[in-house]
Enzyme design. Structure first.
Site, PDB file in Angstrom:
ATOM      1  N   TYR A  40      11.655  33.566 -32.512  1.00  9.22           N
ATOM      2  CA  TYR A  40      10.488  32.811 -32.986  1.00  9.22           C
ATOM      3  C   TYR A  40      10.321  32.957 -34.501  1.00  9.22           C
ATOM      4  O   TYR A  40      11.019  33.728 -35.155  1.00  9.22           O
ATOM      5  CB  TYR A  40       9.245  33.244 -32.198  1.00  9.22           C
ATOM      6  CG  TYR A  40       9.397  32.926 -30.716  1.00  9.22           C
ATOM      7  CD1 TYR A  40       9.832  31.672 -30.302  1.00  9.22           C
ATOM      8  CD2 TYR A  40       9.150  33.893 -29.742  1.00  9.22           C
ATOM      9  CE1 TYR A  40      10.000  31.380 -28.953  1.00  9.22           C
ATOM     10  CE2 TYR A  40       9.314  33.608 -28.387  1.00  9.22           C
ATOM     11  CZ  TYR A  40       9.742  32.345 -27.993  1.00  9.22           C
ATOM     12  OH  TYR A  40       9.918  32.049 -26.667  1.00  9.22           O
ATOM     13  N   CYS A  98       9.588  47.189  -8.822  1.00 11.98           N
ATOM     14  CA  CYS A  98      10.299  45.973  -9.223  1.00 11.98           C
ATOM     15  C   CYS A  98      11.780  46.121  -8.859  1.00 11.98           C
ATOM     16  O   CYS A  98      12.360  47.187  -9.044  1.00 11.98           O
ATOM     17  CB  CYS A  98      10.131  45.808 -10.732  1.00 11.98           C
ATOM     18  SG  CYS A  98      11.231  44.599 -11.463  1.00 11.98           S
ATOM     19  N   ALA A 139       6.241  44.984 -18.037  1.00 10.65           N
ATOM     20  CA  ALA A 139       6.024  43.567 -17.757  1.00 10.65           C
ATOM     21  C   ALA A 139       6.326  43.390 -16.272  1.00 10.65           C
ATOM     22  O   ALA A 139       5.407  43.366 -15.446  1.00 10.65           O
ATOM     23  CB  ALA A 139       6.905  42.699 -18.637  1.00 10.65           C
ATOM     24  N   CYS A 142       6.715  36.545  -7.476  1.00  3.73           N
ATOM     25  CA  CYS A 142       7.427  37.823  -7.477  1.00  3.73           C
ATOM     26  C   CYS A 142       7.964  38.111  -6.084  1.00  3.73           C
ATOM     27  O   CYS A 142       7.269  37.908  -5.080  1.00  3.73           O
ATOM     28  CB  CYS A 142       6.455  38.925  -7.911  1.00  3.73           C
ATOM     29  SG  CYS A 142       7.124  40.581  -7.754  1.00  3.73           S
TER      30      CYS A 142
END
Ligand code: ADP
Ligand code: SF4
Length: 688
Positions: free
Chosen positions: A180, A348, A324, A366
């Site tokens: 960015y 996760c 995250a 998820c």
């Protein structure tokens, strides 16, 4: 239970400039697919993490000005007063749980080509960012910013900072990462300027420095200012005066922000799939930063183990444990560690279905946490299920869908019997988690089985293949059929429409491999499923020493794996393992010796020798058991779910199992519909 004192360090408060975080758990900015069009959905999603104990909860990228428009990818904005109100819903909800709210102020520069606003993309030197990359492709090339553009950009950032404070944010990010705009100034490849903003590292950091100052001044030091930097490239570039250009950058900026958030540069390395990348993979690019600055440092690494987190702090790598994906999979990760329940963390699995949601332009989904994105719309809480039911449910099939259904039904208060034909629970994951790189996927099974084994109202019956007569005899009021799907040994046409069953020797599907079939090489794997299975099977066979040719109808191996950041790594892995890769071809025939192929556009025919063929194409659900039960009639209510209902990714099966369980026996289900705040609500004078 109480917290293990070993983890106390994770619960120490840490100062971030004028603010103090109550602990070291920092949900770093991450994409959620939740734009200002769904303020309540977004607020509920983020607030769940605050409720779960995260000390800081951040937004995803939030555009500061219409010259930074990422459409068709979903992004948030802070352009006007309607946006302020939209974000205020989130900050209020986050504050209600004692967490700090952070906003990632974002300008995409050349990486945001403004497809909707139609402004010319901005860049330091007119160099595009991945403009020919699949998914980011654009024919627009950016404008090289002049001095006035730079002044405007800094002013827009300051004005957005003022709006951010008004929206209730405590921590304001300057985002110099992931391609960015401020990042583009840092890298010499993108920044070819000859003015005070280009050339030496000193000049290249100038813009970032000025953005930090402008942001702090705009809020008169009341808000903390965080700097998010991608370090992978800078860390790899030699410097004459420091260990790397990354070191130089940190040395120049060491006193500028109140917090450093350090990450990788590319989606495939930053949000890397567990298939190829272990926990803690960011450490080599992050570890030096704390040695050069007194400011706190946050970094990520798909951390789910509290011992690893403590080690990160004690070894002086990080002050904050960034999360995250672990915060999506388990918003209550900090609360569970705090309560001495770390063995109940829903870890996760690193599958990246969450990031695929962003690529798809939808709210986050998820695999591990079926409630993610459904907190407001369906009122689903990841930990709390209302105990509103009684009676008995028989769940048939102990794969991801059946396990999730049994767990949620048990939490609702049903007496649950879960019957599984095999000796072990896990369904498709019994085999799939043994494929190269997929062992962590078994966490889907481990978490659910761990919970189910603690529940007094749930009985587990392995090695119990049930017939319709068995089910009727069992006599439960509700039956949930979660018996899975099967891979079909069928070829397809160039449009991937499946044809008839292929009758030839040594033709296999992944189900045959799961059942232990011995495959004779050389073997061809024909993939028109295009997610992970084809490439994972090819890797497994190559690992057995067989000569493997992978063939796909798509333009790249594991074509859908682009969505989960796997695809580039699949190609690298094929090269490392010597797997031949053929793209844009269909298999038109096989006789046990020769494989016939056709190019999908030209039709040109080709032949290659092969002794075996593994077809990874169509999976079919449906269930003879379900048909028999429904056909029989009778007093039992029968519900089909998971892959048996509609085959998909594991995330789909878990979601279906959860939904079936949440809704079972309810007369009515309400689903909320969110709406954006309209600017007219705020600016009636301007509108009149
Ligand atoms: P899903 O992804 O929908 O959970 P899976 O294929 O992973 O589907 O799991 C389905 C499970 O159902 C498998 O473990 C399979 O052994 C089991 N199963 C299939 N038929 C029966 C049956 N009649 N009785 C008990 N278990 C069954
Ligand atoms: Fe982790 Fe997969 Fe959930 Fe993403 S979708 S948070 S990678 S389990």
């Amino acid at each position: 239970m109480s917290r293990n004192p070993r983890y106390d360090v994770l619960f120490q408060p840490v100062r971030i400039g004028p603010k103090t975080a109550k602990n070291r758990f920092f949900q770093v900015p991450h994409a959620s697919g939740m734009t200002n069009a769904a303020p309540h959905v977004r607020a509920a999603f983020r607030a769940m993490k605050a409720e779960g104990g995260w000390g800081v909860v951040s937004t995803g990228a939030c555009s500061i000005h219409p010259t930074s428009d990422d459409s068709p990818f979903p992004f948030a904005s802070l352009w006007d007063e309607a946006d302020v109100r939209s974000h205020a819903v989130m900050t209020e909800a986050v504050h209600a749980h004692g967490a700090l709210a952070a906003v990632e102020l974002w300008h995409g520069g050349a990486a945001a080509v403004n497809r909707t606003t139609r402004h010319a993309p901005l860049s330091p030197s007119g160099v595009p960012w991945m403009a020919t990359h699949v998914g980011f492709m654009s024919s627009a090339r950016p404008k090289a910013m002049d001095a006035a553009d730079i002044r405007d950009f800094i002013r827009w950032h300051a004005e957005a900072a003022v709006r951010a404070e008004r929206a209730g944010f405590d921590i304001l990010y300057v985002y110099a990462g992931m391609g960015y705009l401020p990042y583009q100034f840092l890298l010499s490849d993108y920044n070819r300027r000859t003015d005070a903003y280009g050339g030496s590292v000193r000049n290249r950091v100038r813009l970032v420095e000025e953005l930090i100052d402008a942001t702090r001044e705009a809020t008169r030091g009341r808000c903390a200012v965080a700097l998010r930097l991608s370090m992978q490239e800078l860390r790899a570039r030699p410097s004459e005066v420091a260990e790397s250009e990354g070191h130089e950058v940190i040395q120049f900026l060491k006193d500028a922000p109140d917090l450093f958030d350090i990450k990788m540069d590319y989606s495939a390395t930053d949000c890397a799939a567990s298939r190829y990348t272990p926990e803690g993979s960011h450490e080599p690019v992050v570890e030096f930063v704390k040695r050069l600055t007194d400011r706190p440092v946050v970094g990520v690494g798909r951390f789910t183990s509290p011992d690893t987190m403590v080690a990160m702090v004690k070894r002086g790598v990080l002050d904050f444990i960034g999360g995250a994906r672990p915060s999506i999979a388990d918003p209550f990760l900090p609360a569970k560690i705090d309560a001495g329940r770390e063995d109940e963390i829903r870890e996760c699995i690193g599958c990246n279905i969450c990031i695929s949601s962003w690529h798809d332009g939808v709210w986050v989904r998820c695999t591990q946490n079926p409630t993610a994105g459904e907190e407001w719309r369906r009122g689903w809480h990841p930990e709390v299920v209302t105990r509103d039911a009684e009676g008995e449910v028989l769940v048939v099939g102990g794969g991801p869908a059946g396990l999730e259904a049994a767990l949620t039904l048990g939490r609702r208060g049903y007496r649950v019997a879960l019957a599984e034909a095999a000796r072990d629970f896990g369904g498709r994951l019994r085999f799939e988690s043994r494929l190269p790189g997929l062992s962590q996927w078994h966490r889907v099974v481990d978490y659910r089985l761990g919970q189910l084994r603690r529940m007094e109202n749930v009985s587990l019956y392995p090695e119990s293949r049930l017939t319709a007569a068995d089910v009727a005899e069992f006599g439960a009021g509700h039956v949930v059929v979660a018996t899975g799907a099967t891979w079909q040994p069928v070829l397809c046409n160039p449009n991937e429409l499946p044809g008839a069953r292929l009758e030839a020797p040594r033709v296999y599907t992944p189900d045959d491999l799961a059942a232990g079939a011995e495959i004779e090489g050389p073997v061809a794997v024909f993939d028109y499923d295009n997610y992970y299975m084809g490439s994972a099977v090819a890797e497994a066979l190559a690992g057995q020493g067989k000569a493997v040719t992978y063939i796909t109808t798509a333009g790249a191996a594991a074509a859908w794996g682009f969505m989960t950041n796997e695809q580039p790594l699949v190609h690298a892995s094929f090269a490392a393992k010597g797997i031949a890769c053929r793209t844009l071809e269909v298999v038109t025939g096989f006789d046990g010796e020769t494989l016939r192929l056709a190019q999908i556009f030209s039709g040109e025919a080709r032949e290659i020798p092969a002794r075996s063929l593994v077809i990874v194409g169509l999976r079919q659900g449906g269930s003879a058991l379900y048909e028999a039960l429904v056909g029989k009639g009778g007093p039992q209510r029968v519900h089909l779910t998971g892959d048996a209902n509609a085959p998909g990714a594991i995330a789909h099966a878990v979601y279906q199992g959860h939904k079936t369980a949440r809704e079972l026996g309810l007369a009515r289900v309400s689903v909320g519909r969110d709406a954006p705040f309209a600017p007219r609500d705020f600016l009636p004078e301007a509108a009149e």
